[in-house]
Design an enzyme around this catalytic site. Structure first.
Site, mmCIF file in Angstrom:
data_model
loop_
_atom_site.group_PDB
_atom_site.id
_atom_site.type_symbol
_atom_site.label_atom_id
_atom_site.label_comp_id
_atom_site.label_asym_id
_atom_site.label_seq_id
_atom_site.Cartn_x
_atom_site.Cartn_y
_atom_site.Cartn_z
ATOM 1 N N SER A 15 5.118 7.963 -4.674
ATOM 2 C CA SER A 15 4.110 7.131 -5.302
ATOM 3 C C SER A 15 4.577 5.704 -5.622
ATOM 4 O O SER A 15 3.770 4.878 -6.035
ATOM 5 C CB SER A 15 3.622 7.795 -6.592
ATOM 6 O OG SER A 15 4.702 7.943 -7.514
ATOM 7 N N SER A 43 9.196 10.355 -5.444
ATOM 8 C CA SER A 43 8.364 9.154 -5.440
ATOM 9 C C SER A 43 9.110 7.847 -5.257
ATOM 10 O O SER A 43 8.489 6.815 -5.000
ATOM 11 C CB SER A 43 7.536 9.078 -6.726
ATOM 12 O OG SER A 43 6.500 10.022 -6.705
ATOM 13 N N LYS A 60 7.058 -0.769 -11.006
ATOM 14 C CA LYS A 60 5.927 0.126 -10.746
ATOM 15 C C LYS A 60 4.987 0.122 -11.953
ATOM 16 O O LYS A 60 5.438 0.099 -13.107
ATOM 17 C CB LYS A 60 6.474 1.527 -10.478
ATOM 18 C CG LYS A 60 5.436 2.568 -10.063
ATOM 19 C CD LYS A 60 6.160 3.877 -9.782
ATOM 20 C CE LYS A 60 5.217 4.992 -9.350
ATOM 21 N NZ LYS A 60 5.975 6.255 -9.087
#
Length: 462
Positions: A156, A180, A82
């Site tokens: 996310s 997330s 990420k």
């Protein structure tokens, strides 16, 4: 013949160890898939091809030097990260146009990955500053759900989950401050684990002093998730917290089932309830005892999470406030209005929730099953339809009412693929007390084994 991207990460590592394939060949295979297919998916912000191939060559050299018994379980298997995790000399974008500087060092989990010789193939998309529960930003990052492209992969860590689900990466790391990792895992039909606080070292770029956020893993196989957890676990110098001890229960487990969240006046979709009930039934079929659990209702906890999360939003340094997304600006304004006394009150309440869960819930049951989400995966852009950002936040709360509980308490939980409804995956969540992440993954692995093995790729991506 089974293609490399259809194998589990551990299967792929096994082939590398015996010399059937090299780390360079596996890494090139995934890089080729990204080049060819990611334009449909939008999972990657940047592909670190030169870095990945250099690391893969090193992995092959080390294997030749020390032999298969001298390397780790995931040696040579590539991984995606990420884009809020620092990789030295690679830009850490945080989904924000304001962030263009290359990282001056590695985050602790990246140090672990380098030590275990997992080539880093790229950085994945996230919403601005990882604040919302979808993966859309103003930089053109609008990641598709591999199962149905008009739907969101959640967030996310949506880019990481989508990449694993579509077979563009065998493994991925995300971060989880309110769900997330688990939210996109549910939306994309993969396994997503949030470890206990202290089990995996935060930072140093984002040390998460409020205790909400930890790095988490995304895989298609619970055994892969456990192997990756082993790679990134253990403390690093400067860690403010240490992993809590976990006493392994003997024999039959008591599995709690709660299908209503702590947030009052919130309806949970029937399909999400059914997924939790199906996961609980699967655990019961393993010989465990099933116990209904009522988590109670407390609007004060939801308000405290919102206030603490808004302070996180306000903490980011930016040069041009007006260039931020409307939701980011609104949440930052909320955070600036939170006093130090109020933040202290929120963090104190979080410790109270942790104690309540440890004593009243996990004192009665060994693990807890809930829905992962309150709603089915949503269409891309749905949350941005609300012109009123207050309603946007309320819509996100309705979507993800279960996941923040574990961030507030600092406890582990995993989202597990359970059902497919209208062509979209629906997950359920299995959580436990401090330190139980490996037992959670063990139970998930047993369920996957009875179902025939790891989750397959999203339809159309094999």
């Amino acid at each position: 013949m089974t293609a490399l991207h259809q194998l589990s990460a551990l299967e792929c590592a096994g082939l590398i160890r015996v010399g059937s394939v090299t780390s360079v060949e596996v890494t090139e295979h995934y890089l080729h898939r990204i080049r060819r297919l990611d334009r449909r998916l939008g999972a990657f912000v940047v592909v670190t091809e030169e870095l990945a191939l250099r690391q893969a060559r090193q992995a092959d050299e080390i294997l030749r030097a020390v032999g298969p018994d001298g390397v780790g379980a995931l040696h040579g298997v590539p991984i995606a990260l990420k884009d809020n995790l620092d990789v030295e000399d690679v830009v850490t974008g945080w989904g924000c146009a304001d962030r263009t500087d290359e990282a001056i060092g590695d985050d602790n989990v990246v140090v672990r990955l380098r030590q275990a010789h997992l080539p880093i193939i790229g950085k994945t998309q996230l919403p601005e500053f990882a604040l919302p529960c979808y993966t859309e930003n103003l930089l053109g990052g609008d990641t598709a759900n591999p199962w149905r492209s008009e739907f969101s992969p959640g967030g996310s860590s949506g880019g990481s989950a989508a990449a694993v689900s579509a077979g563009l990466a065998p493994l991925a790391l995300g971060t989880d401050a309110g769900g997330s990792v688990r939210i996109p895992a549910s939306c994309c039909g993969v396994v997503g684990l949030r470890p206990s606080n202290g089990a995996v070292s935060n930072g140093p770029s984002d040390p998460s002093p409020n205790g909400l956020s930890v790095p988490g893993v995304l895989t298609r196989d619970a055994l892969d998730a456990g192997a990756l957890l082993d790679v990134i676990s253990d403390p690093m110098p400067g860690d403010p917290t240490a992993a809590r001890a976990y006493r392994e229960p003997r024999g039959r487990l008591r599995i709690g089932l709660a299908v209503d969240p702590m947030v009052p006046d919130l309806a949970v979709a029937d399909e999400c309830r059914a997924a939790a009930e199906k996961l609980a039934a699967g655990l019961q079929e393993s010989g465990h005892e099933l116990v209904p659990v009522d988590l109670g209702k407390d609007v004060a906890v939801a308000d405290a999470f919102r206030d603490a999360w808004s302070v996180v939003a306000a903490s980011f340094e930016v040069d041009d406030e007006e260039a931020l997304a409307p939701f980011t600006r609104w949440l930052r304004d909320q955070g600036r209005a939170v006093s130090g006394v109020r933040l202290h009150e929120c963090l104190t309440m979080f410790r109270g929730v942790a104690r309540m869960l440890e004593e009243m819930v996990f004192g009665m049951v060994d693990m807890l099953v809930t829905p992962t989400l309150g709603m089915l995966p949503q269409r891309r852009g749905m949350f941005r339809l609300h012109r009123d950002e207050e309603e946007n936040f309320a819509a996100m709360t309705r979507f993800m009412p279960f996941t923040p509980m574990y961030n507030i308490a600092g406890m582990p939980a995993a989202s597990v693929p359970v059902e497919v409804v209208d062509g979209l995956p629906v997950g359920a969540m299995l959580g436990g007390p401090y330190g139980s992440e490996r037992r959670i993954l063990h139970e998930v692995a047993m369920i996957q084994s009875r179902a025939g093995g790891a989750v397959g790729l999203a339809p159309g991506w094999a």
